[in-house]
Design a protein around this motif. Structure first.
Motif, short mmCIF file in Angstrom:
data_model
loop_
_atom_site.label_atom_id
_atom_site.label_comp_id
_atom_site.label_asym_id
_atom_site.label_seq_id
_atom_site.Cartn_x
_atom_site.Cartn_y
_atom_site.Cartn_z
N LEU A 101 0.82 -1.21 0.00
CA LEU A 101 0.00 0.00 0.00
C LEU A 101 0.86 1.27 0.00
N LEU A 102 1.97 1.22 0.74
CA LEU A 102 2.87 2.37 0.76
C LEU A 102 3.41 2.65 -0.64
N LEU A 103 3.82 1.62 -1.35
CA LEU A 103 4.32 1.83 -2.71
C LEU A 103 3.22 2.39 -3.60
N ARG A 104 2.00 1.90 -3.44
CA ARG A 104 0.90 2.44 -4.24
C ARG A 104 0.71 3.92 -3.96
N GLY A 105 0.79 4.32 -2.69
CA GLY A 105 0.66 5.73 -2.35
C GLY A 105 1.80 6.57 -2.89
N LEU A 106 3.00 6.03 -2.85
CA LEU A 106 4.17 6.77 -3.32
C LEU A 106 4.05 7.17 -4.79
N ARG A 107 3.31 6.41 -5.57
CA ARG A 107 3.25 6.67 -7.01
C ARG A 107 2.54 7.98 -7.34
N THR A 108 1.78 8.52 -6.41
CA THR A 108 1.12 9.82 -6.65
C THR A 108 1.70 10.91 -5.75
N LEU A 109 2.85 10.65 -5.13
CA LEU A 109 3.44 11.61 -4.18
C LEU A 109 3.63 12.98 -4.80
N HIS A 110 4.17 13.03 -6.02
CA HIS A 110 4.48 14.33 -6.62
C HIS A 110 3.22 15.15 -6.87
N LEU A 111 2.14 14.52 -7.27
CA LEU A 111 0.89 15.24 -7.50
C LEU A 111 0.30 15.76 -6.19
N ARG A 112 0.30 14.91 -5.17
CA ARG A 112 -0.31 15.29 -3.90
C ARG A 112 0.49 16.40 -3.21
N VAL A 113 1.81 16.27 -3.19
CA VAL A 113 2.65 17.28 -2.53
C VAL A 113 2.55 18.62 -3.25
N GLN A 114 2.56 18.58 -4.57
CA GLN A 114 2.44 19.83 -5.33
C GLN A 114 1.11 20.53 -5.03
N ARG A 115 0.02 19.76 -5.05
CA ARG A 115 -1.30 20.37 -4.82
C ARG A 115 -1.43 20.86 -3.38
N ALA A 116 -0.96 20.07 -2.42
CA ALA A 116 -1.05 20.49 -1.02
C ALA A 116 -0.22 21.74 -0.77
N SER A 117 0.95 21.83 -1.38
CA SER A 117 1.80 23.00 -1.22
C SER A 117 1.15 24.24 -1.81
N GLU A 118 0.57 24.09 -3.00
CA GLU A 118 -0.12 25.22 -3.62
C GLU A 118 -1.30 25.67 -2.77
N ASN A 119 -2.08 24.72 -2.26
CA ASN A 119 -3.22 25.06 -1.41
C ASN A 119 -2.79 25.74 -0.12
N ALA A 120 -1.74 25.21 0.51
CA ALA A 120 -1.26 25.79 1.77
C ALA A 120 -0.77 27.22 1.56
N MET A 121 -0.07 27.46 0.47
CA MET A 121 0.39 28.81 0.18
C MET A 121 -0.79 29.76 0.00
N ALA A 122 -1.81 29.31 -0.71
CA ALA A 122 -3.00 30.14 -0.93
C ALA A 122 -3.71 30.44 0.39
N VAL A 123 -3.84 29.43 1.26
CA VAL A 123 -4.48 29.64 2.56
C VAL A 123 -3.65 30.60 3.42
N ALA A 124 -2.34 30.40 3.44
CA ALA A 124 -1.46 31.25 4.25
C ALA A 124 -1.54 32.70 3.79
N ARG A 125 -1.48 32.93 2.51
CA ARG A 125 -1.54 34.30 1.99
C ARG A 125 -2.89 34.94 2.26
N HIS A 126 -3.96 34.14 2.13
CA HIS A 126 -5.29 34.70 2.33
C HIS A 126 -5.51 35.18 3.76
#
Length: 385
Positions: free
Chosen positions: A247-272
């Protein structure tokens, strides 16, 4: 014209999980190996090199190799949890050894260091986060054997200079271990900045779906210290089950998409919410106003992560009230999942916590950021969405 010898980028390595295929069936998805033991030859040898599942389960191979590739390490080990991974490093020390750790860090590990580790005979000095001079002063030449760093530090998100800590460790003849759970290997690579060992609570971003408890260590060198860490995993039995490794390996395969989206969202929330009425302070390394922003910008690439904290005007009672009114963001422990979570950390950690009483820790997920902002707005205002 493409260069066939050019290394693949991390996004490709992650999405294809190194491009491995099942050699027997050519399946793109690896199998799960629940077997606990392996047959010997008549002469007592093991032709496959595998002896017992505790440290030889084939299901570990691919995720460990992927983590090595992402962090730039020489070896990697999966564990049953982030805590068991961290403990394996500290338990590689010997009674009487000295280690240094930051005052603000993962609470459960800090508590273990304050109790069990010191009762076991380790000497531990806690230094203020973000204070390299205090670190240098805390090191005892010839006695300090381990520096433990968590950056950004949970839950205040203070940023420490990994390269600076590495210089101090090297000068003292000590190992530097870095908890890279929050930054992930996609945003920060501590080994490339001079660290010796990287730890992940793989429960969080690496798996990313709040359904696996796991930990991981990656080392820059297979030295004697690492050999003791490996013994601790094997002898202590802090191993991951094969299904959880899969299951960990399955999750790792989308790591780059999830981290990028979470980072973008967090930046938007922080700035707002930076400077908004009802908010005393926004703690997020991506903000220019953050004390550690310059260091974070230097040692993080591709974003500043999905974790931030909001300090609410009115103290603990007001913060708890805001958390209680959230509808979309769920009140739950943990971080790094696809869903957004909130916690009032001071009440969770209890007596002795270094966490401000008005702080709400937010793990920002991959939802539509407008929904997250609207949810926090209504909670601050006390109205319904």
């Amino acid at each position: 014209m493409t260069d066939e010898n050019k290394p693949l980028r991390r996004e490709t390595l992650v999405a294809q999980a190194l491009g491995w295929m099942d050699p027997a069936h050519r399946s793109l998805i690896p199998g799960i190996f629940p077997g606990t033991t392996y047959e010997r030859e008549g002469d007592g040898s093991y032709p496959t090199g595998r002896v017992y599942t505790r440290d030889h389960n084939p299901t570990y191979d691919q995720p460990e190799q992927l983590l090595m590739a992402l962090e730039g390490g020489r070896d990697a080990l999966l564990f049953s949890s982030g805590m068991s991974a961290a403990l394996a490093v500290v338990q590689a020390l010997r009674p009487g050894d000295h280690m240094v750790a930051p005052k603000v860090m993962y609470w459960s590990f800090r508590n273990w260091l304050l109790t069990v580790a010191q009762e076991w005979g380790l000497e531990i000095t806690f230094v203020p986060n973000g204070d390299l001079a205090a670190l240098e002063a805390a090191v005892i030449p010839g006695k300090t054997k381990l520096l433990w760093l968590e950056t950004p530090a949970n839950p205040t998100w203070v940023v420490d200079d990994i390269a600076g800590w590495a210089r101090v460790a090297k000068a003292a003849g000590a190992h530097l271990a870095v908890d890279n759970t929050v930054a992930t290997p996609l945003l920060t690579n501590p080994l490339k900045l001079g660290a010796d060992i990287v730890m992940h609570s793989a429960t969080k971003y690496l798996n990313g779906h709040s359904d696996v408890l796991a930990g991981a260590l990656i080392t820059a060198a297979e030295d004697d210290f690492w050999a003791r860490v490996k013994v601790n995993r094997n002898a202590g039995g802090a191993i991951l089950g094969p299904f959880e490794a899969w299951l960990l390996l399955r999750g790792l395969r989308t790591l780059h998409l999830r981290v990028q989206r979470a980072s973008e969202n967090a930046m938007a929330v922080a700035r707002h919410f930076d400077g908004k009425k009802g908010i005393r302070l926004v703690l997020y390394p991506g903000l220019d106003s953050h004390a550690g922003h310059e260091i974070a910008a230097r040692q993080m690439s591709g974003g500043f992560g999905g974790m931030l904290s909001l300090c609410i005007e009115g103290g603990a009672e007001a913060a708890m009230s805001v958390a209680a009114r959230l509808k979309v963001i769920k009140r739950a422990t943990s971080l790094g999942g696809v869903e957004s979570l909130v916690e009032h950390r001071a009440s969770i950690e209890g007596a002795g916590t270094p966490c401000p009483e008005d702080l709400l820790r937010l793990s920002i997920g991959i939802e539509n950021v407008s929904d997250l902002i609207a949810d926090i707005e209504q909670a601050l205002e006390g109205r319904n969405i």
